[in-house]
Design an enzyme around this catalytic site. Structure first.
Site, PDB file in Angstrom:
ATOM      1  N   SER A  29      37.570  35.478  35.658  1.00 55.45           N
ATOM      2  CA  SER A  29      38.712  35.781  36.539  1.00 55.45           C
ATOM      3  C   SER A  29      39.839  34.778  36.338  1.00 55.45           C
ATOM      4  CB  SER A  29      38.268  35.725  38.002  1.00 55.45           C
ATOM      5  OG  SER A  29      37.352  36.749  38.269  1.00 55.45           O
ATOM      6  N   ASP A 322      29.605  40.254  41.843  1.00 58.61           N
ATOM      7  CA  ASP A 322      29.185  40.451  40.450  1.00 58.61           C
ATOM      8  C   ASP A 322      27.764  39.951  40.185  1.00 58.61           C
ATOM      9  OD1 ASP A 322      31.613  41.596  39.803  1.00 58.61           O
ATOM     10  OD2 ASP A 322      32.502  39.712  39.106  1.00 58.61           O
TER      11      ASP A 322
HETATM   12  C1  S3P Z   1      37.547  40.357  39.876  1.00 60.74           C
HETATM   13  C2  S3P Z   1      37.285  40.920  41.095  1.00 60.74           C
HETATM   14  C3  S3P Z   1      36.063  41.697  41.394  1.00 60.74           C
HETATM   15  C4  S3P Z   1      34.977  41.474  40.353  1.00 60.74           C
HETATM   16  C5  S3P Z   1      35.511  41.491  38.948  1.00 60.74           C
HETATM   17  C6  S3P Z   1      36.579  40.435  38.758  1.00 60.74           C
HETATM   18  C7  S3P Z   1      38.809  39.623  39.680  1.00 60.74           C
HETATM   19  O1  S3P Z   1      36.388  43.056  41.416  1.00 60.74           O
HETATM   20  O2  S3P Z   1      33.966  42.452  40.472  1.00 60.74           O
HETATM   21  O3  S3P Z   1      34.461  41.261  38.014  1.00 60.74           O
HETATM   22  O4  S3P Z   1      38.918  38.866  38.700  1.00 60.74           O
HETATM   23  O5  S3P Z   1      39.702  39.803  40.516  1.00 60.74           O
HETATM   24  P1  S3P Z   1      36.889  43.776  42.764  1.00 60.74           P
HETATM   25  O6  S3P Z   1      38.070  43.044  43.195  1.00 60.74           O
HETATM   26  O7  S3P Z   1      37.208  45.178  42.382  1.00 60.74           O
HETATM   27  O8  S3P Z   1      35.718  43.697  43.703  1.00 60.74           O
END
Ligand code: S3P
Length: 442
Positions: A29, A322
């Site tokens: 992220s 995750d």
């Molecule tokens: C992420 C947010 C999450 C996560 C993804 C990465 C991000 O998704 O599952 O792997 O970097 O903002 P969601 O915001 O849809 O839950």
């Protein structure tokens, strides 16, 4: 990605444990956001610890295609020559974001506000994922974006729209939606505010502030206004707690394990996996805690411990969103029943993680019952067999750890996408003691 006949297969022999000190790759992220904000900043941004996974490379290549000069990645170092908030150029071709939902959803917000048209494409998995959650609120801001009939990619974005800020109460707890709208808000007239129903990862807010952009946070609401600028800075990306999670679970379930994961990001919006595992009885200790570039990091030591089943608190779900593939393996190895509720979002990740994990656990003889919004798992001895990852990186890695407690070998199919988030997984896991080998073209 759907079943791919040339995608590698992992075979993991049963038993063993995990030992030593290791550093898992950089946070996915934070790596995405470092490219995005570095590209939009004024000046040169230097990133270290960048995750050289396929998802982050998709983001990096998208910005190169929009005229941003980016050097690297070389051994986790990336140098980005920012073009400023108004310096992106129209890409000559559609932007292919591969497996990466984060790239697509965040870019949708950013590109909706540009003075050029763009098209965002994904692979077979991404093409099934819901995009209305971003295109609906963006339309309220004045954006012009088309999805498929089913509300999925490709996204056709018509630029040159004048956006206006909105106050948006998100129906789902999603950091991607929040981030998408805040990025669009950098260009929208007036104030853009996003309220989340439960805390989600706040790397976008942290990093915008790190780049000197004014942003107000008040409880569950984050607000910003256009007219500011981003000033380049240096970013040290911590190791990804979502990648560390496989080792946290593996070391917890395999008797005799003692492993230390170095420099792991422990942002409070990401530590649900540690909270949940500790509630199950895991022995996890943090040391060397420090703040690096605005993000808290620590070394995380895990020693094996008997786990017990719990009802996972729903408030922990977005904080561990995750990590459920790995946590389901922990639950399968725990004594008694683990119940997960309030996690419907798992059905729209890189695969339907409730169904795919339940199917794989059942192959291994575990009493795992999927529900609409979660799973009920009764801790059981693990057998052996071949499980399908359905091209989902986290499903693949989770099942490799199950072998530490299995009666026989576990084969995990379709593992190519492990490279989206964890390049080098097989070597790192083998070095720690997992009896894993990769067969290509199996
Ligand atoms: C992420 C947010 C999450 C996560 C993804 C990465 C991000 O998704 O599952 O792997 O970097 O903002 P969601 O915001 O849809 O839950």
């Amino acid at each position: 990605m759907t079943q791919n006949k040339t995608s590698p297969v992992y075979t993991v022999e049963p038993g063993g444990n995990l030992q030593g000190r290791l550093r898992v790759p950089g946070d996915k992220s934070i790596s995405h956001r470092s490219i995005m904000l570095g590209a939009l900043a004024e000046g040169t941004t230097r990133v270290s610890g960048f995750l050289e996974g396929a998802d982050n490379l998709a983001t990096l290549n998208a910005f190169r295609a929009m005229g941003v000069s980016i050097d690297g990645p070389k051994a986790g170092q990336v140098v980005i020559e920012g073009v400023g908030l108004h310096g992106l150029k129209a890409p000559a071709a559609p932007l292919d974001l591969g497996n990466s939902g984060t790239s697509m959803r965040l870019l949708a917000g950013l590109l909706a506000a540009q003075p050029f048209d763009s098209t965002l494409l994904g692979d077979a998995s991404l093409n099934k994922r819901p995009m209305k959650r971003v295109t609906d609120p963006l339309a309220q801001m004045g954006a012009n974006i088309h999805t498929s009939e089913a509300g999925t990619p490709p996204l056709q974005i018509h630029g040159s729209q004048s956006l206006h800020g909105i106050h948006y109460a998100m129906p789902v707890a999603s950091a991607q939606v929040k981030s998408c709208l805040l990025l669009a808000g950098l260009y929208a007239e007036g104030e853009t505010c996003v309220t989340e129903p439960a805390p989600t990862r706040d790397h976008t807010e942290q990093m915008l502030q790190g780049f000197g952009y004014p942003l107000q946070r008040d409880g569950a609401t984050a607000c910003l206004s256009s007219g500011g600028k981003l000033s380049a800075c240096n970013i040290d990306v911590p190791a990804d707690i979502s990648s560390a999670a496989f080792f946290l679970v593996g070391a917890s379930i395999a008797p005799g394990s003692d492993i230390t994961l170095e420099h792991v990001g422990i942002n409070p919006t990401r530590v649900g996996v540690i909270t949940i595992l500790r509630q199950m009885g895991a022995d996890i200790t943090l040391s060397n805690e420090q703040i690096v570039g605005g993000e808290p990091v620590a070394d995380v030591r895990v020693r094996s411990a008997p786990l017990k089943g719990i009802h996972i608190p729903e408030d922990q779900v977005p904080l561990a969103i995750d990590e459920f593939p790995a946590l389901f393996i922990a639950a399968a190895c725990a004594e008694g029943e683990t119940v997960l509720t309030g996690a419907r979002e798992l059905r729209v990740k890189e695969s339907d993680r409730i169904q795919v994990m339940a199917d794989g656990l059942q192959v291994l003889g575990v009493d795992a019952r999927p529900t609409e919004d979660g799973m009920v798992i009764h801790g059981s001895p693990l057998g052996s067999g071949a499980v399908e990852s359905h091209g989902d990186h986290r499903i693949a890695m989770a099942f490799t750890m199950a072998a530490l407690r299995a009666a026989g070998p576990i084969r995990v199919r379709d593992c190519e996408n492990v490279a989206t988030s964890f390049p080098g997984f097989v070597d790192l896991a083998a070095g720690a003691g997992l009896a894993i080998v990769q067969e290509d073209n199996a």
